[in-house]
Motif scaffolding. Sequence first.
Motif, short mmCIF file in Angstrom:
data_model
loop_
_atom_site.label_atom_id
_atom_site.label_comp_id
_atom_site.label_asym_id
_atom_site.label_seq_id
_atom_site.Cartn_x
_atom_site.Cartn_y
_atom_site.Cartn_z
N GLY A 8 55.26 59.03 56.08
CA GLY A 8 54.50 60.27 56.22
C GLY A 8 53.04 60.10 56.56
O GLY A 8 52.49 60.89 57.34
N ALA A 9 52.37 59.11 55.99
CA ALA A 9 50.94 58.93 56.25
C ALA A 9 50.66 58.78 57.74
O ALA A 9 49.62 59.23 58.23
N GLY A 10 51.57 58.18 58.47
CA GLY A 10 51.41 58.01 59.92
C GLY A 10 51.36 59.32 60.67
O GLY A 10 50.92 59.36 61.83
N TYR A 11 51.78 60.38 60.04
CA TYR A 11 51.75 61.72 60.63
C TYR A 11 50.71 62.60 59.93
O TYR A 11 50.57 63.77 60.25
N GLY A 12 50.04 62.02 58.93
CA GLY A 12 49.09 62.79 58.13
C GLY A 12 49.76 63.61 57.04
O GLY A 12 49.14 64.49 56.45
N LEU A 13 51.01 63.31 56.75
CA LEU A 13 51.77 64.06 55.75
C LEU A 13 51.77 63.29 54.44
O LEU A 13 52.27 62.17 54.37
N CYS A 14 51.20 63.92 53.41
CA CYS A 14 51.01 63.23 52.13
C CYS A 14 51.59 64.00 50.97
O CYS A 14 51.43 65.23 50.89
N GLN A 15 52.24 63.27 50.07
CA GLN A 15 52.64 63.84 48.78
C GLN A 15 51.36 63.97 47.97
O GLN A 15 50.57 63.03 47.88
N ILE A 16 51.15 65.13 47.37
CA ILE A 16 49.90 65.42 46.68
C ILE A 16 50.02 65.26 45.17
O ILE A 16 49.09 64.81 44.51
N TYR A 17 51.20 65.61 44.63
CA TYR A 17 51.40 65.60 43.18
C TYR A 17 52.52 64.64 42.80
O TYR A 17 53.61 64.69 43.34
N ARG A 18 52.23 63.77 41.82
CA ARG A 18 53.22 62.79 41.37
C ARG A 18 54.48 63.46 40.83
O ARG A 18 55.57 62.96 41.01
N ASN A 19 54.33 64.62 40.18
CA ASN A 19 55.49 65.29 39.57
C ASN A 19 56.27 66.15 40.57
O ASN A 19 57.29 66.71 40.21
N GLU A 20 55.79 66.24 41.82
CA GLU A 20 56.47 67.05 42.83
C GLU A 20 56.70 66.21 44.08
O GLU A 20 55.97 66.33 45.08
#
Length: 168
Positions: A122-134
Motif C-alpha cells: 500500500g505505501a507504494g500507492y500512498g495507501l496507509c493503515q492508520i489505526y493498529r486496531n482497524e
Amino acid sequence: MTPTAAGTAVRHALGEAHGAVPVPVTVFDDGSPAVANLDPGLLDALRRAATDAAADGVEFVVNGGWRSPEYQEQLLRRAISKYGSEKEAARWVATPDTSAHVSGDAVDIGPPAARAWLSEHGAGYGLCQIYRNEPWHYELRPEAVESGCPPMYADPSQDPRMRRGSPR
C-alpha cells in the motif's frame, strides 16, 4: 426520527445514499455513493492498487467509504450503545465532525487477503493503515510513496485529528 401518522417516532436506518454498504462493492463501483464520493486522489490510488492486486489474484472490496454526517452519527450512537460509553466508542467510531469517512478521506477494505496485500504494498500507492486496531481502515498519505507510511495510532482515540474542532 420520523413522525408516524399516530404521532410516535420511528427510527429509520440510513441507507446507501448516505454511504451505507449493505453488501461489499468493488473500488470500481461508481454507482455506490460510498465509493463515488471518496476523495479523487484516494479513489485513484485505490483503483491503481486494486488493479495491481488483481494481477496477484487478490480482489479489493469496499466495506465502508464515504459516509454522510447523519450516517456517521448513527454509527457512533450504535457504538456508544454497544461499548457502553463515548470514551470506549471513540476507539472504533469517530464523530461526524472528525471522521475521515465523512470527508471522503478514508476507506475500509476487505477481505483479509486484500488487507494483507495493502499492508505489504500500500505505501507504494500512498495507501496507509492508520489505526493498529482497524486493519481494514486506509487513508491516502501521498508522502508514503517516498518515505513509507507513518507510525500507526493504537486506535482512533489516540489520533489528534479526532479531537472536536481539530482540522482534518
